[in-house]
Scaffold this motif. Sequence first.
Motif, mmCIF file in Angstrom:
data_model
loop_
_atom_site.group_PDB
_atom_site.id
_atom_site.type_symbol
_atom_site.label_atom_id
_atom_site.label_comp_id
_atom_site.label_asym_id
_atom_site.label_seq_id
_atom_site.Cartn_x
_atom_site.Cartn_y
_atom_site.Cartn_z
ATOM 1 N N LYS A 189 1.246 6.518 -6.945
ATOM 2 C CA LYS A 189 0.062 7.258 -7.359
ATOM 3 C C LYS A 189 0.196 8.754 -7.139
ATOM 4 C CE LYS A 189 -4.978 7.079 -6.846
ATOM 5 N NZ LYS A 189 -6.092 6.380 -6.149
ATOM 6 N N THR A 190 0.894 9.140 -6.071
ATOM 7 C CA THR A 190 0.940 10.559 -5.715
ATOM 8 C C THR A 190 2.245 11.248 -6.081
ATOM 9 O OG1 THR A 190 1.720 9.973 -3.490
ATOM 10 C CG2 THR A 190 -0.670 10.186 -3.814
ATOM 11 N N SER A 191 3.343 10.502 -6.184
ATOM 12 C CA SER A 191 4.645 11.151 -6.367
ATOM 13 C C SER A 191 5.329 10.811 -7.680
ATOM 14 C CB SER A 191 5.581 10.771 -5.197
ATOM 15 O OG SER A 191 5.021 11.170 -3.969
ATOM 16 N N VAL A 237 -0.783 1.096 -10.930
ATOM 17 C CA VAL A 237 -0.983 1.018 -9.474
ATOM 18 C C VAL A 237 -1.722 -0.266 -9.110
ATOM 19 C CG1 VAL A 237 -2.140 2.100 -7.523
ATOM 20 C CG2 VAL A 237 -0.897 3.502 -9.155
ATOM 21 N N GLN A 283 2.155 1.662 -3.523
ATOM 22 C CA GLN A 283 1.077 2.138 -4.382
ATOM 23 C C GLN A 283 0.809 3.629 -4.157
ATOM 24 O OE1 GLN A 283 -1.899 -1.056 -3.334
ATOM 25 N NE2 GLN A 283 -2.277 -1.000 -5.537
ATOM 26 N N GLY A 284 0.803 4.036 -2.884
ATOM 27 C CA GLY A 284 0.583 5.451 -2.602
ATOM 28 C C GLY A 284 1.672 6.335 -3.163
ATOM 29 N N ALA A 285 2.941 5.882 -3.032
ATOM 30 C CA ALA A 285 4.052 6.669 -3.578
ATOM 31 C C ALA A 285 3.973 6.766 -5.097
ATOM 32 C CB ALA A 285 5.377 6.041 -3.150
ATOM 33 N N ARG A 330 0.818 -1.206 0.000
ATOM 34 C CA ARG A 330 0.000 0.000 0.000
ATOM 35 C C ARG A 330 0.853 1.258 0.000
ATOM 36 N NH1 ARG A 330 -4.207 -1.608 -2.504
ATOM 37 N NH2 ARG A 330 -5.554 -3.044 -1.369
ATOM 38 N N LEU A 331 1.983 1.237 0.714
ATOM 39 C CA LEU A 331 2.873 2.402 0.713
ATOM 40 C C LEU A 331 3.474 2.627 -0.673
ATOM 41 C CD1 LEU A 331 4.710 1.958 4.141
ATOM 42 C CD2 LEU A 331 2.937 3.608 3.562
#
Length: 806
Positions: A571-573, A589, A567-569, A564-565
């Motif tokens: 998707k956002t960065s 993602v 995927q978040g990185a 999840r971390l």
Amino acid sequence: MMQGGSIPSRLSRALQSLALAFLMVLTLGLGLPVSTLAQEGADPATAATSADDGLVAEALEEVATPQPSAETLEWERTAKRAEDALEAGLASDAALESLRADLVKWRETFQDAQEANAQRIANLRNQIAVLGTPPENATESVEITLRRSDLNTQLSQLLAPVLAAEEARSRASGLIAEIDSTLRTRQTDALLAIGPSPVNPVYWAAAWNEVQAGLNAMRAEFRSNYTNELRQFEFRQNLLVIIPLFLLGLVLMLRGRAWATGLVRHLRAHAGRAAEPLAFVASLSKSIVPWIGLLLLVQSLLATGFFGLKGETLLQQIPLWGVALYAAHWLCDRLFPVPPAGSLFDVPPERRGQMRRLGVTLAIFVVLSRATESFEAVNTLSAATGAILAFPILVLTSLALTRLARQVRVLVQPRMEDSEEGVAFRLRAISMLARGAILVALVGPVLAGIGYRNAAEALVYPTAVTAGLLGLLFAMQYFTEQTYALFSRRDGDSSDALLPALIGVAMVLASVPVLALIWGMRATDLTELWSRFLEGVSVGDTRISPSDFIAFAVFFGAGYLVTRLVQGALKTSVLPKTRIDQGGQTAIVSGVGYVGITLAALVAFAGTGLDLSSIAIVAGALSVGIGFGLQTIVSNFVSGIILLIERPISEGDWIEVGGQMGYVRDISVRATRIETFDRTDVIIPNADLVSGTVTNYTRGNTVGRVIVSVGVAYGTDTHRVEGILREIAEDHPMVLANPAPAVLFQGFGADSLDFEIRAILRDVNWALSVRSEMNHAIAARFAEEGIEIPFAQRDVWLRNPEVLQP
């Protein structure tokens, strides 16, 4: 020097050789008796050689058969002692419990021994597996054969103690099970055993004499110690300790409860939102402070040294009885508090005092029963005397239990019909429990009067203690709800919150072992169940234990969190800084999520150490049936993966499938969610998107065409209309100049001359808005230019109008 130094060395070696030869001759000469040589008529040299071979064989036999260790001998003695005790059936319960404790220790030792060299054994098995199985017909190189033999030898040596420990552990478990079965059988026999009836007047006189004799014996012990000069001297020496302990204990017993009550009132008046939780904690001092005073009083009495063995035995149990009494008093105060404090139950204020008195009275009778049992054990009273002493207390306990249960039913019954379904269910459960308590209270004295004292006490007193346990659970649940409301800053009722409900379930589960102990289950039975639970279950050659589940959850949770971390990185960065479109970013993602979860599961299995090869056959057999039953789900899953890889549609696309039109909002494993223009979600299986026809209006780009139709009246200049429509289309900001918009004269309609504007929009998502704006512009321009937009007119002819006349 060198030559002179070598002579002593050669002489020393010669002497050593002579001594060694002499010892060999002496050994060979004594290895076989002379009579044996004479009888067999053998040559002395041959006989000596045969004797030497016998010694070597005996030595080899001793090496091949090692002597058992001291630990093994000790285990054999323990197991043999347990087997003899079980076979004889004469050992007492205490002796069997002691033997059982020893066997449990040995079983734990063998359990640890089974896990010894586990890593080394696994490595050897892997090495043997790498070498493969020996070929049946073809020849194999000598090196591989020797290597396999060496590895098998090492594996056998390592497995030998493990197998021995497993066999010994199995034997210990069997003996423990036999001891448990014997103790349970004895317990059952004791419950069903009939003894003297306490209502039989024949036993009353003897019982009275035995009780008087017991009291006189205790009084004689006290008088003997009191008149003893040594005891009096010790008493005078301890006065500086006895008097402060006695006075402090007396003050705490008399005033401690009043001080605690004042503290609770102060907290409720000045603590605000934290009043109830703090008052709950402070209310414990109502019981703790007086109990400390009771403990100090008992210690001061014991410090006098005047009480004999029997008196000290009873005095030492008074603090335990005090714990039960003060705990019952505190619990009744919490369940039925004095107004204006709120009650846990909907009990009228005028009845709370009665409920408190009934609860405390019931606790007093239970404690009196325990005190009677202690007095009976200390003075070794007969069975008839014990039954006569216990019977009145049992009857009073049953009466108190009956009154309390009836009061509960009176309070619960009127609310059952007007309550909600969930509350009504709880009320019905409470009513049924109260009815069961009444039944027990009626049956208990009858059984005791017949002579089944053990059965009666096993019914009545556990029922009373169970009522206290249920009350404690209600009180703790109320405290949990108040504490949650304090920390969550929730106003009003917090009983419908999830966290207090989960804590309540956990408390109920934790109370199950306590309830089992109350109703007669031995503590060793609970520990045995816990041991079997920790051992887990065997699936093939693999043993799965709760620790394996915990390890699997930890590894999988860590892998899931890392996924999840990542995927978040992404998707956002990371992905927003690339030129990948939004649909491609979503696909990446999602793919990372699937791969990460799969890797987390594999790492969890590997980290737990579970060998899934032993259940591979079972899994293969199940997969066939699961495949037929879940083929639709599997098809949708595979289709979802295809959608993510090929990306015929992406999140945010405007599509039409199966008569449904809308925007793709989410592509999951099984289905795709489409949000229609009505703001409703339509769930479409992925298989329909892969195998069916899908119209994607925004695939790759958002450029699209809009068509606006309009009709004018017959007789209107068509070229003029075409010019006006072209100007309207070219003036709209959403219409592209290249390719230029087109105006088509479609034909002659039934009521009008039909025209169409066909324009390419830079964003087809605005097609409806553009069509509406163009229609507004056409209406305005046609009004300015005097161009008529016709509408259909119909003439209605009546064939026989005369029938409409009155």
